[in-house]
Scaffold this active site. Structure first.
Site, short mmCIF file in Angstrom:
data_model
loop_
_atom_site.label_atom_id
_atom_site.label_comp_id
_atom_site.label_asym_id
_atom_site.label_seq_id
_atom_site.Cartn_x
_atom_site.Cartn_y
_atom_site.Cartn_z
N LYS A 11 0.83 -1.22 0.00
CA LYS A 11 0.00 0.00 0.00
C LYS A 11 0.87 1.27 0.00
O LYS A 11 1.96 1.26 -0.54
CB LYS A 11 -0.97 -0.01 1.18
N HIS A 95 -8.57 -3.08 -6.52
CA HIS A 95 -8.50 -3.19 -5.05
C HIS A 95 -9.62 -2.35 -4.45
O HIS A 95 -9.93 -1.27 -4.94
CB HIS A 95 -7.12 -2.72 -4.55
N GLU A 97 -9.79 -0.46 -1.98
CA GLU A 97 -9.45 0.92 -1.59
C GLU A 97 -9.53 1.84 -2.80
O GLU A 97 -9.85 3.03 -2.68
CB GLU A 97 -8.07 0.95 -0.92
N GLU A 167 -11.58 -10.41 -1.60
CA GLU A 167 -11.23 -9.63 -0.41
C GLU A 167 -12.49 -8.96 0.14
O GLU A 167 -12.87 -7.88 -0.34
CB GLU A 167 -10.22 -8.55 -0.77
C1 PEP Z 1 -5.23 -5.77 1.32
O1 PEP Z 1 -4.94 -4.60 1.38
O2 PEP Z 1 -5.40 -6.29 0.20
C2 PEP Z 1 -5.38 -6.53 2.56
C3 PEP Z 1 -5.86 -7.74 2.50
O3 PEP Z 1 -5.00 -5.91 3.74
P1 PEP Z 1 -4.91 -6.56 5.21
O4 PEP Z 1 -4.20 -7.89 5.06
O5 PEP Z 1 -4.14 -5.60 6.02
O6 PEP Z 1 -6.32 -6.77 5.67
#
Ligand code: PEP
Length: 251
Positions: A11, A95, A97, A167
């Site tokens: 990130k 992603h 975000e 995710e």
């Molecule tokens: C991500 O940013 O893709 C992620 C899974 O973050 P984290 O493992 O910190 O939850």
């Protein structure tokens, strides 16, 4: 047999000094040859990571790419051609975000996915539902819609060269993890959706789980039938934890 893949999403973290330390510590990790590993540093640290990890079994990718594949007047953007040029073999697309904070919709994610493939960069397509969507019982519908857009635009054969990452948004960076059963249900649905178009491709595609994967929960998650590794955020910034997660994927 699908080769496990563990991906580390750094990130917007790191300085030249801390990235150098992380690269050095990652180089000391005992990573099983059976496991494929890739890290996604910030754009500013890509060249440093590519040269620092040269000769290691750890590839490097970009956290995003432009919807345009080539070059041109797109101030602030980085294209998949440029990623390939600096030695990146991988890129994250869609992603959460970027979808939620930066407003990327299915259409732009699909263009980025296509641009990556056009440049020979492997896209890791991130899919997932928000907490509200899960609580409303819409998880499978949301993930199906996100994936359907890519299949419709780019075609099923793209998944011979792509990776999918499920995710759940509520699990990212929150410390909450989907249970192995919750994750498996979605992973199986993703594979089934791909299989409706092409059984062989569906069986070969790797589907990663991401969302607060830690040393403590990695083995149980990776033990599920349709979970082929992980996309790791926070824990990928600690070389010992990331190495242990890679080893869990190899067992
Ligand atoms: C991500 O940013 O893709 C992620 C899974 O973050 P984290 O493992 O910190 O939850």
């Amino acid at each position: 047999m699908r080769r496990p893949l563990v991906a580390g999403n750094w990130k917007m973290n790191g300085t030249r000094a801390s990235v150098a330390e992380l690269i050095e510590a990652l180089s000391q990790q005992d990573i099983p040859a059976a496991v494929e590993v890739v890290v996604f540093p910030s754009f500013l640290h890509l060249a440093q990571a590519v040269s620092g990890l040269d000769g290691e079994m750890i590839a490097v990718g970009g956290q995003d790419c432009a919807a345009e594949a080539g070059f041109g007047a797109f101030t602030g953007e980085q294209s998949a051609s440029q990623l390939a040029d600096v030695g990146c073999e991988w890129v994250l697309v869609g992603h959460s975000e970027r979808r939620l904070i930066l407003g990327e919709g299915d259409e732009v994610v699909s263009k980025k996915f296509a641009a990556a493939l056009e440049c020979g960069v492997i896209p890791v397509l991130c899919l997932g539902e928000t907490l509200e969507q899960r609580q409303a019982g819409q998880t499978l519908k949301v993930v199906e819609r996100q994936l359907a857009r890519i299949i419709a635009d780019v075609g099923i054969s793209a998944f011979e060269k792509a990776v999918v990452a499920y995710e759940p948004v509520w699990a990212i960076g929150s410390g909450l993890t989907a249970t192995p059963q919750q994750a498996q249900e979605v992973h199986a649905a993703i594979r089934e959706q791909l299989a409706r178009k092409d059984q062989r491709i569906a069986e070969g595609v790797r589907v990663l789980y991401g969302g607060s994967v830690k040393v403590e929960n990695a083995a149980e998650l990776f033990g599920m039938a349709d979970i082929d590794g992980g996309l790791i955020g926070g824990a990928s910034l600690k070389a010992n934890d990331f190495g242990a997660i890679c080893r869990a994927a190899g067992n």
